[in-house]
Design an enzyme around this catalytic site. Structure first.
Site, PDB file in Angstrom:
ATOM      1  N   CYS A 132       4.796 -31.224 -13.450  1.00 15.12           N
ATOM      2  CA  CYS A 132       3.759 -30.619 -12.619  1.00 15.12           C
ATOM      3  C   CYS A 132       2.759 -29.897 -13.512  1.00 15.12           C
ATOM      4  O   CYS A 132       3.131 -28.956 -14.219  1.00 15.12           O
ATOM      5  CB  CYS A 132       4.412 -29.622 -11.654  1.00 15.12           C
ATOM      6  SG  CYS A 132       3.241 -28.732 -10.620  1.00 15.12           S
ATOM      7  N   CYS A 157      -2.673 -34.402 -12.476  1.00 20.29           N
ATOM      8  CA  CYS A 157      -1.663 -33.952 -11.501  1.00 20.29           C
ATOM      9  C   CYS A 157      -0.695 -35.120 -11.381  1.00 20.29           C
ATOM     10  O   CYS A 157      -1.124 -36.276 -11.265  1.00 20.29           O
ATOM     11  CB  CYS A 157      -2.317 -33.648 -10.155  1.00 20.29           C
ATOM     12  SG  CYS A 157      -1.146 -33.480  -8.781  1.00 20.29           S
TER      13      CYS A 157
HETATM   14  N1  DGL Z   1       2.205 -32.407  -8.876  1.00 18.43           N
HETATM   15  C1  DGL Z   1       1.559 -31.180  -9.144  1.00 18.43           C
HETATM   16  C2  DGL Z   1       0.749 -31.232 -10.437  1.00 18.43           C
HETATM   17  O1  DGL Z   1       1.029 -32.021 -11.317  1.00 18.43           O
HETATM   18  C3  DGL Z   1       0.727 -30.475  -8.114  1.00 18.43           C
HETATM   19  C4  DGL Z   1       0.750 -30.702  -6.675  1.00 18.43           C
HETATM   20  C5  DGL Z   1       0.584 -29.394  -5.886  1.00 18.43           C
HETATM   21  O2  DGL Z   1      -0.545 -28.970  -5.634  1.00 18.43           O
HETATM   22  O3  DGL Z   1       1.621 -28.829  -5.560  1.00 18.43           O
HETATM   23  O4  DGL Z   1      -0.167 -30.484 -10.628  1.00 18.43           O
END
Ligand code: DGL
Length: 273
Positions: A75, A189
């Site tokens: 993330c 993301c």
């Molecule tokens: N998957 C997450 C990232 O890589 C973010 C998604 C969210 O906003 O929770 O930033």
């Protein structure tokens, strides 16, 4: 006797699955456990102070439960904010995911790169520093997409993604502003690679999309090579379990997106907001 490495992959939702695919390829013998802070999703909308507190709280419980050899923070929104704090707070090695601005700046031919990320990642000092350090010679179209991660969750849950809404989410990195167009777009993301086919279809022109997952898998592999895996910990979370923090899950059926990525057991843990 040495055993398979146990890796905990962590994200706010299902985005970390884009990293899981690369990890399974790079480390086919590793035991993977996936944890999604679904009660806190989306992380992109949280205020920074509160989000750091939330991530530390959730990670403390997860580490106790899973006892991994390594944690992959799949993330960007969490990594660009909390990686240093996590490393200070806990002993286990952490591998982070941050926007792949360095390789994008190295690959662009037009000198214009797009960076698609969550509003949180776009606001981070960490992201600004990456741009100033590695892409100071480029024009950078940095865009915090308000709903793109949610659209990926919808797709993974079997729903349809509206192409017009998708285009609206990505179009700010495709502005020409009278100059050269972006030819490389960073998927900043982990949810976004899950929408790659759909984004390629609606994008105004073809670009090279950069997904950092293979690099993260290689980094995890090199970290694990230095980690002692001789402990025979009794853990009550089996490999290929997905852990969710949300109580909204009415059944014990693994959500389809996770099942499709090889996770066949579900555990709900109560970590209220
Ligand atoms: N998957 C997450 C990232 O890589 C973010 C998604 C969210 O906003 O929770 O930033």
């Amino acid at each position: 006797m040495s055993r398979s490495p146990r890796i905990l992959v962590f994200d706010s939702g299902a985005g970390g699955l884009s990293v899981v695919h690369a990890l399974r390829k790079q480390l086919p013998d590793a035991d993977l456990i996936y944890a999604a802070d679904t009660a806190g999703f989306p992380y992109g909308k949280w205020a920074e102070v509160l989000l750091v507190r939330r991530i530390l709280r959730v990670m403390r419980d997860l580490l106790e439960l899973v006892k991994p050899d390594c944690v992959v923070i799949g993330c960007n929104t969490a990594s660009t904010l909390a990686l240093d704090v996590l490393r200070e707070e806990f002993q286990v090695p952490f591998v982070g995911t941050v926007p792949a601005i360095k390789p994008a700046a190295a690959q662009t031919k037009t000198g214009v790169i797009g960076v698609l990320a969550t509003p949180g990642t776009v606001r981070r000092e960490y992201t600004r520093t990456l741009i100033h350090t590695y892409a100071f010679h480029c024009k950078v179209m940095l865009h915090g997409a308000p709903r793109l991660a949610e659209l990926a969750e919808i797709k993974l849950a079997g729903g349809a993604v509206d192409p017009d809404e998708l285009l609206a989410e990505i179009s700010p990195v495709f502005r020409k502003k009278g100059g050269a167009p972006a030819d490389v777009v960073v998927l900043g993301c982990t949810h976004y690679p899950l929408l790659l086919d759909e984004m390629q279809q609606v994008a105004p022109w073809p670009v090279t999309w950069i997904d950092p997952a293979p690099a993260i898998a290689r980094r995890t592999s090199s970290i694990l090579a230095d980690v002692e895996k001789t402990r025979a910990d009794a853990v009550d979370v089996a490999q290929d379990t997905v852990i969710l923090t949300s109580q909204g899950q009415a059944t014990d059926i693994v959500p389809a997106g996770f099942a499709g990525a090889g996770f066949d057991k579900l555990r709900i843990v109560d970590i209220p907001l």
